[in-house]
Design a protein around this motif. Sequence first.
Motif, PDB file in Angstrom:
ATOM      1  N   THR A 137       0.837  -1.204   0.000  1.00 21.99           N
ATOM      2  CA  THR A 137       0.000   0.000   0.000  1.00 21.99           C
ATOM      3  C   THR A 137       0.867   1.248   0.000  1.00 21.99           C
ATOM      4  OG1 THR A 137      -1.833  -1.125   1.111  1.00 21.99           O
ATOM      5  CG2 THR A 137      -1.767   1.268   1.302  1.00 21.99           C
ATOM      6  N   GLU A 142      -7.993   4.006   0.466  1.00 23.22           N
ATOM      7  CA  GLU A 142      -7.135   3.208   1.344  1.00 23.22           C
ATOM      8  C   GLU A 142      -7.880   2.821   2.617  1.00 23.22           C
ATOM      9  OE1 GLU A 142      -2.850   3.425   3.690  1.00 23.22           O
ATOM     10  OE2 GLU A 142      -3.338   4.996   2.246  1.00 23.22           O
ATOM     11  N   THR A 193      -4.788  -2.805  -0.550  1.00 23.63           N
ATOM     12  CA  THR A 193      -4.927  -2.512   0.874  1.00 23.63           C
ATOM     13  C   THR A 193      -5.796  -3.554   1.561  1.00 23.63           C
ATOM     14  OG1 THR A 193      -4.653  -0.158   0.398  1.00 23.63           O
ATOM     15  CG2 THR A 193      -5.570  -0.738   2.544  1.00 23.63           C
TER      16      THR A 193
END
Length: 189
Positions: A20, A43, A109
């Motif tokens: 990520t 995210e 993520t």
Amino acid sequence: MTTPELTFAVLVLLLTPGPTNSLVLLAGAERGVAGAARLIPVELAGYFLTVLPLALAGTTVLADHHGLRTGLTLAAGAWVAALAVRLWRMPGTGGAAASVGARALFVTTALNPKALIFGLVLLPSPDRLAANLALFAALVALVALVWGGIGAVLRKGAGQPRAIFVLRRLASVWLAAISVVLIARGVGA
């Protein structure tokens, strides 16, 4: 765990380079801090997709289904490997296309191995879950700004097209290494 201890543990884990953070760094290099900041809700959604169910019932579910953790690890490894290949194949210095989209960041993520640690170890607390999740969300946003800012600084430090090409290649190699580790863990489990 006290709030300062939780804050420190979450920050250390979030700041650790991983899939990520690699994508957020690239977003910062390609779009600047503001462009990377626009991906923060994506995210957060990716993390919460995994963290919330795990924090609520993960320990019980994983204890009853031993292969689930292995399957998640292998899926994460395969996804990160695919991302590494995609980044490697992106156009050279002439390519101005952004390599980090919302979909890629969301899936990366959600499959991030860190989410397992957050959801199973750090955040669950019968009396503080809501406060822990709020703190987690704030720290995710802060760390995304840090990684996006690093990417933006790297962009300004060199000729933009070449710097972004090099960052993509470095991120690709890093993601490939992470995918090998994940797949090896999944196979060895």
